[in-house]
Design an enzyme around this catalytic site. Structure first.
Site, PDB file in Angstrom:
ATOM      1  N   HIS A 122       0.763  -1.076  -0.017  1.00  0.00           N
ATOM      2  CA  HIS A 122      -0.003   0.145   0.113  1.00  0.00           C
ATOM      3  C   HIS A 122       0.598   1.334  -0.163  1.00  0.00           C
ATOM      4  CE1 HIS A 122      -3.623  -2.224   0.597  1.00  0.00           C
ATOM      5  NE2 HIS A 122      -3.051  -2.869   1.681  1.00  0.00           N
ATOM      6  N   ASN A 175     -10.419  -3.100   1.734  1.00  0.00           N
ATOM      7  CA  ASN A 175      -9.896  -3.182   0.548  1.00  0.00           C
ATOM      8  C   ASN A 175     -11.094  -3.096  -0.258  1.00  0.00           C
ATOM      9  OD1 ASN A 175      -6.961  -3.695   1.008  1.00  0.00           O
ATOM     10  ND2 ASN A 175      -7.458  -5.967   0.844  1.00  0.00           N
ATOM     11  N   HIS A 196      -4.414   1.163  11.683  1.00  0.00           N
ATOM     12  CA  HIS A 196      -4.119   0.060  12.769  1.00  0.00           C
ATOM     13  C   HIS A 196      -5.802  -0.667  12.966  1.00  0.00           C
ATOM     14  CE1 HIS A 196      -3.006  -2.947  15.538  1.00  0.00           C
ATOM     15  NE2 HIS A 196      -3.104  -2.391  16.696  1.00  0.00           N
ATOM     16  N   TYR A 237       0.312  -4.279  11.979  1.00  0.00           N
ATOM     17  CA  TYR A 237       0.122  -2.946  11.821  1.00  0.00           C
ATOM     18  C   TYR A 237       0.879  -1.960  12.792  1.00  0.00           C
ATOM     19  CZ  TYR A 237      -3.047  -3.375   7.987  1.00  0.00           C
ATOM     20  OH  TYR A 237      -3.604  -3.867   6.598  1.00  0.00           O
TER      21      TYR A 237
END
Length: 750
Positions: free
Chosen positions: A119, A191, A383, A406
């Site tokens: 990402h 997503n 997160h 994360y």
């Protein structure tokens, strides 16, 4: 939606086009008089001005930016020169004591932080979320209550590419939303595809290593069309469902504004009575879900690799604010955590919307662009463990790994554990966490007792109860079990849902999937990888397997598992519904001999309809300079069909002065004077490309001659021949509501 003209008006509110670099126009001569820093443009905002511990400061956002009219050092000392190093004489050596040189270069050397492993390529915007109040039955989170408005920051991204890669590659897109709620920060990190490649986070490094460029050559960039990716997903068939989505049109969105979002995992919600439900989160774009066709995406990567980023920024600047409804599919929280035979803890599975409708619970509007990419888009830290009362996690093994990963990633990227104190990450709720020190600590803590219980700081901080909005995990019973490295038996079904997806596609969407698999696998070197992937496709559908095999020049294998009977889910297809045309870009091709009154009327009608008109002319400047000028935003040399959702011709555009191959290869080898019907060959290329990609095309004032020159029937699907510019706009608006003229993509087979 690039802007090539030199407009002297503000980009928003004065009729100007989006894309103006600054809030005021530049002057030819360098400004020399002292002046304060310019304010941001009207479409821009920054993080809310809260302290590192989440307290509202009341400070103006301008106080967070550079100040003063004069150049200074980082410590505020004014500088009289920043063009020359301090030397021992004009031709002498540079002196080590040049503190300004060392400060400037040292800071420059450290401007970049490690980019995200995945990402990395992203774009973001600020907005607001308004709760509908319809979630109260299942969730007590305060930000979902009726008419509660919560600031949000949303980052869209690709997965595989580096920060410098192109936008319109075939890839999964990230859709991460940070809600700055009064009860703490909630991050919904999802997503644009509702399933993932793997079922367990322990395999996340494997799928990413397989998808990334080959480690010996560092190619190909931002692509899955290579051996390592297909080697992994053909061996690891739980990836089949996600891979099929990626090979569909969902893998190449038209715009972030026209992209669906999913939470991927199943979450647990808790209401005020303590009752729990299982849910899946969905973002539904108000403009509908639309995609590019593959050739269009490839051309865009060369013409404008920032296409998605520019589209988002320009839409917000123009006031065409993107909107999404947040919805949930709700399931009973049963001990087995399944719904109608579907394992809700398996992140490679969906629940068809026809079996569990998506219930809207709020509306998100993105209404402001970022002021600074690095400070906001690059430094924002999401997160999945950033939760608020009423929202809890489940035992999804992929989610469990993300809860660790994360946090670990942010510490590495952002230089320590205090990344939450960066302005874009600061909560809008009071923070008293007893966490101290560490790199980049910007809060100046008071007191002597960062521990509890204590008496030296008066007992502060105190624990909160459930009646004080404390976050309390749902008391879910954990079954007695033996420690094992296994997956549930239900996780072993890797083909029924890919088959459901395939059967839910319309004929043109199936053709695009076949083409995508054929393209990607033909890019692979190893024959074994191709053959193994065909064996996977045979377990989805024989037609899919046979057509891809034909494109590879290989025999089609037979299925090795029984093909399941699946009822199609219309919600999975992008075809068959109509949507608003807001924010669509319509090119108007014209020259001085065109119907310029019609151009003016068409342009105004498009603006009134919430669309973006761009006039394409033979050269820059203005048409009809002696009358009411019509500004040209694109020229025949610089325009390409992929920038536009539709094209209208205000007549037959004659060849421009630069219509020869030596100047512009798109014009061909001749001078352009011999082009059919006297039209500029670049204009014909615009027309035929747009038609080939299923876009609405046409015009008025003799435009049927241009259509004929391009071999396009005037009565074909999505072809418009109007009596006037306004009439053509009315017809093109109706055509755009279906996104494309899908009838131009007939199935190859009966």
């Amino acid at each position: 939606m690039t802007t090539e003209h030199s407009d002297t008006t503000p980009a928003q509110g004065d009729g100007g086009l989006p894309g103006k670099p600054g809030p005021v126009s530049a002057t030819v001569a360098e400004p020399t008089g002292p002046a304060q820093p310019l304010p941001p443009k009207p479409d821009q905002t920054g993080p809310e001005t809260v302290s590192p511990t989440g307290q509202a400061t009341g400070a103006e956002q301008a106080r967070m930016a550079q100040s003063g009219a004069y150049l200074t050092t980082a410590q505020g000392a004014r500088l009289y020169d920043s063009d020359h190093s301090l030397k021992a004489g004009a031709r002498g050596p540079v002196l080590l004591q040049d503190h300004h040189l060392r400060e400037k270069i040292t800071h420059f050397d450290h401007e970049r932080i490690p980019e995200r492993v995945v990402h990395a390529r992203g774009a973001a915007a600020h907005g607001v979320f308004q709760g509908y109040g319809t979630a109260g039955e299942v969730c007590k989170a305060a930000f979902l209550a009726k008419d509660v408005e919560t600031p949000v920051f949303v980052r869209f991204s690709t997965v595989l590419g580096s920060r410098g890669s192109a936008d319109t590659v075939r890839d999964t897109r990230g859709f991460a939303t940070k809600f700055y709620t009064d009860e703490g920060t909630f991050d919904l990190v999802g997503n644009n595809i509702p399933v993932f490649f793997i079922q367990d986070a322990v395999k996340f490094p494997d799928i990413i290593h397989a998808g990334k460029p080959h480690p010996d050559r560092e190619i190909p960039q931002a692509q899955s069309a290579h051996d390592t990716f297909w080697d992994f997903v053909s061996l690891h068939t739980e990836a089949t469902h996600h891979t099929l989505w990626n090979m569909s049109d969902r893998g190449i969105p038209r715009s972030y504004r026209m992209m669906e979002g999913f939470g991927v995992h199943t979450f647990r919600l808790v209401n005020e009575a303590g009752e729990t439900s299982l849910v899946k989160f969905h973002w539904k774009p108000k403009l509908g879900v639309h995609s590019l066709v593959w050739e269009e995406a490839q051309l865009i990567n060369g013409m404008d690799p920032d296409f998605h980023r520019r589209d988002l920024f320009d839409a917000i600047e123009a006031g065409a604010y993107p909107q999404w409804e947040l919805g949930v599919q709700v399931f009973p929280d049963t001990p087995d955590q399944t719904f109608e035979g579907i394992d809700l803890l398996d992140p490679t599975k969906i629940v068809p919307e026809e079996r569990a409708p998506v219930q809207p619970i709020g509306l998100m509007t993105l209404n402001a662009n970022t002021k600074n990419y690095f400070a906001e888009t690059e430094q924002v830290a999401f997160h999945p463990g950033h939760l608020v009362p009423g929202i809890d996690v489940t035992d999804d093994p992929l989610l469990a790994g993300r809860l660790f990963s994360y946090l670990d990633t942010q510490i590495s990227r952002l230089g320590g554990p205090n990344f939450g104190q960066l302005p874009i990450n600061r909560p809008h709720a009071p923070v008293n966490d007893m966490l101290r020190d560490g790199m980049h600590q910007s809060a100046v803590h008071t007191g002597v007792a960062p521990y509890r219980p204590n008496s030296l700081d008066g007992g502060c901080p105190f624990l909160a109860g459930a009646d004080m909005s404390a976050y309390i995990e749902a008391p879910v019973r954990v079954a007695e079990a033996t420690k094992v490295r296994e997956a549930p038996a239900s996780f072993s079904d890797h083909f029924s849902q890919p088959r459901l997806f395939w059967l839910s596609m319309s004929p043109p969407e199936r053709e695009h999937i076949i083409a995508a698999y054929t393209f990607e696998l033909n890019k692979c070197y190893e024959q074994a990888v191709k053959e193994r992937t065909l064996a996977v496709l045979a377990n989805i559908d024989p037609e899919l397997c046979e057509q891809v095999a034909q494109g590879l020049g290989l025999p089609a294998p037979k299925a090795t598992v029984p093909l399941t009977e699946e009822a199609a889910s219309p919600a999975l297809s992008q075809v068959g519904r109509t949507w608003p045309a807001d924010g669509r870009v319509v090119g108007i091709v014209a020259d001085d001999a065109a119907d310029l009154n019609g151009v003016r009327a068409a342009r105004q009608a498009l603006l009134d309809g919430g669309m973006v008109p761009l006039v394409i002319g033979p050269a820059g400047g203005k048409l009809d300079a002696e009358g009411e000028p019509v500004a040209v935003q694109r020229t025949f040399a610089t325009a390409r069909s992929v920038e536009f959702d539709a094209l209208l011709f205000a007549g037959v555009p004659a060849p421009a002065a630069d219509a020869h191959g030596a100047r512009d290869a798109k014009a061909g080898n001749g001078s352009g004077n011999g082009a059919p019907h006297g039209a500029d060959p670049r204009a014909l290329l615009l027309l035929t490309e747009a038609y080939r990609h299923g876009k609405a095309v046409g015009g008025w004032n003799g435009a049927d001659a241009v259509l004929a020159a391009g071999g396009i029937a005037p009565d074909g699907p999505g072809v418009i021949v109007g009596e006037s510019g306004a009439a053509a706009v009315e017809a093109v608006t109706a055509a755009l509501s279906e996104h494309r003229a899908w009838d131009r993509f007939p199935p190859v087979r009966a």
